[in-house]
Enzyme design. Structure first.
Site, PDB file in Angstrom:
ATOM      1  N   LEU A  23       0.888  -1.169  -0.107  1.00 22.09           N
ATOM      2  CA  LEU A  23       0.047  -0.199   0.201  1.00 22.09           C
ATOM      3  C   LEU A  23       0.873   1.142   0.034  1.00 22.09           C
ATOM      4  CD1 LEU A  23      -2.596  -0.897   2.682  1.00 22.09           C
ATOM      5  CD2 LEU A  23      -2.969  -0.366   0.169  1.00 22.09           C
ATOM      6  N   VAL A  43       1.614  -2.665  10.748  1.00 19.12           N
ATOM      7  CA  VAL A  43       2.330  -3.234  11.643  1.00 19.12           C
ATOM      8  C   VAL A  43       1.567  -3.036  12.710  1.00 19.12           C
ATOM      9  CG1 VAL A  43       4.535  -3.156  12.736  1.00 19.12           C
ATOM     10  CG2 VAL A  43       4.528  -2.850  10.368  1.00 19.12           C
ATOM     11  N   SER A  57      -6.914   0.894  17.171  1.00 19.57           N
ATOM     12  CA  SER A  57      -6.414   0.046  18.207  1.00 19.57           C
ATOM     13  C   SER A  57      -6.856   1.016  19.687  1.00 19.57           C
ATOM     14  CB  SER A  57      -4.767  -0.056  18.301  1.00 19.57           C
ATOM     15  OG  SER A  57      -4.469  -0.609  19.470  1.00 19.57           O
ATOM     16  N   HIS A 105      -4.757   1.160  21.747  1.00 17.01           N
ATOM     17  CA  HIS A 105      -3.431   1.786  22.219  1.00 17.01           C
ATOM     18  C   HIS A 105      -3.552   3.244  21.640  1.00 17.01           C
ATOM     19  CE1 HIS A 105      -1.588  -1.811  23.673  1.00 17.01           C
ATOM     20  NE2 HIS A 105      -1.767  -2.341  22.712  1.00 17.01           N
ATOM     21  N   TYR A 131       3.213   2.985  17.889  1.00 16.41           N
ATOM     22  CA  TYR A 131       2.066   2.385  17.183  1.00 16.41           C
ATOM     23  C   TYR A 131       0.578   3.039  17.709  1.00 16.41           C
ATOM     24  CZ  TYR A 131      -1.535  -1.292  16.526  1.00 16.41           C
ATOM     25  OH  TYR A 131      -2.468  -1.810  16.351  1.00 16.41           O
ATOM     26  N   SER A 173      -8.523  -6.634  22.551  1.00 17.40           N
ATOM     27  CA  SER A 173      -7.590  -7.896  22.844  1.00 17.40           C
ATOM     28  C   SER A 173      -8.239  -8.885  21.801  1.00 17.40           C
ATOM     29  CB  SER A 173      -7.196  -8.476  24.207  1.00 17.40           C
ATOM     30  OG  SER A 173      -6.677  -7.510  24.970  1.00 17.40           O
ATOM     31  N   ARG A 224      -6.023  -8.275  32.058  1.00 16.19           N
ATOM     32  CA  ARG A 224      -6.363  -7.014  31.033  1.00 16.19           C
ATOM     33  C   ARG A 224      -7.171  -7.638  30.007  1.00 16.19           C
ATOM     34  NH1 ARG A 224      -3.661  -5.451  26.308  1.00 16.19           N
ATOM     35  NH2 ARG A 224      -4.006  -3.041  25.777  1.00 16.19           N
TER      36      ARG A 224
END
Length: 275
Positions: free
Chosen positions: A51, A73, A110, A112, A135, A164, A173
């Site tokens: 991409l 990634v 995400s 995150h 990330y 998760s 978690r």
């Protein structure tokens, strides 16, 4: 027939989605850098490429009605490993989507992107970004692309902040942010069918200990069937160190990596937001 593009089709999430989400009357175009194992059932096309190559992204989006963008990634890396797949690749994909008049994009973001919030706080989709890693910051950027091109170019965007994604939870978690395979498939199908402009939801199952308010997903029609609590008895209790960001912050190990700041000061900054 409706043509749906799935990027990252050889990845952990993409492989499951290609197996569980397609329906009769759809052609799925699977794409990845790596070889793709094509599912046994359904109508599929395969296009292998990068991409980060603008010409490939443009060809990939030709005659596509909707995109499920999971290529990335998916872990913390140095910038030189993240910029191409997570930033340049996403930029090229959205530009190609606009040029090819793609109607909607489901984006795999995400947890995150908000990982620096403390455990025990229920985070809402409207709460500010607090990325816990490079990330996580790339996912924050991808969400910005989704908003930009929804508002400016009319490409509907369904952002899923994935928790998760595992066959089953294996840690405390995970009990807060696990999503089962079938619930993830249902959430992506919702993104393909629901009416929205630019929507953000959390990719979690119906977890009793959920650390996210997923009311927006429920309003749109998400009906998760699984609950991480069903696995709780088999998960060992973890001793919490109140001075360790890995234990105190929702992003877990991503929060502790390279952490040199003041945890107490961070919490002082966050907690008044809910007072």
């Amino acid at each position: 027939m409706r043509r749906i593009l799935l990027t990252g089709a050889a990845g952990m999430v993409g492989t499951v989605l290609a197996d569980l989400v397609p329906r009769e009357g759809e052609i799925w175009r699977l794409s990845d850098l790596r070889p793709i194992e094509q599912p046994a059932k359904g109508a599929f096309e395969v296009m292998t490429g990068d991409l980060a190559d603008q010409a490939f992204a443009m060809a990939l989006c030709k005659d596509v009605d909707a995109i499920i963008h999971m290529a990335a990634v998916a872990r913390e890396k140095d910038w030189d490993e993240l910029i191409g797949p997570n930033l340049v690749g996403s930029i090229n994909l959205w530009q190609a989507a606009v040029a090819n008049r793609v109607k909607r994009i489901i984006y795999g973001s995400s947890n995150h992107a908000q990982g620096m919030y403390p455990v025990g706080m229920t985070v809402r989709t409207g709460d500010g970004y607090r990325p816990d890693s490079r990330y996580g910051l790339t996912k924050m950027f991808g969400e910005g692309l989704a908003r930009l091109h929804a508002d400016k170019n009319g490409v509907k965007a369904f952002v899923i902040r994935i928790g998760s994604f595992l066959p089953r939870p294996t840690s405390e978690r995970h009990l807060r942010m696990w999503i089962s395979h079938r619930d993830m498939a249902a959430l992506v199908r919702l993104g393909l069918e629901a009416d929205y402009h630019c929507e953000t939801v959390f990719g979690i199952s119906d977890n009793s200990r959920a650390c996210y308010d997923n009311s927006r997903a429920h309003t749109l029609g998400y009906r998760p069937e699984d609950n991480a609590e069903a696995y709780a008895d088999g998960i060992a209790h973890e001793v919490v160190d109140p001075a360790n960001p890995v234990d105190v912050l929702q992003g877990g190990h991503a929060c502790g990596r390279d952490f040199t700041g003041s945890l107490a000061r961070l919490l002082e900054d966050i907690l008044p937001e809910r007072s």
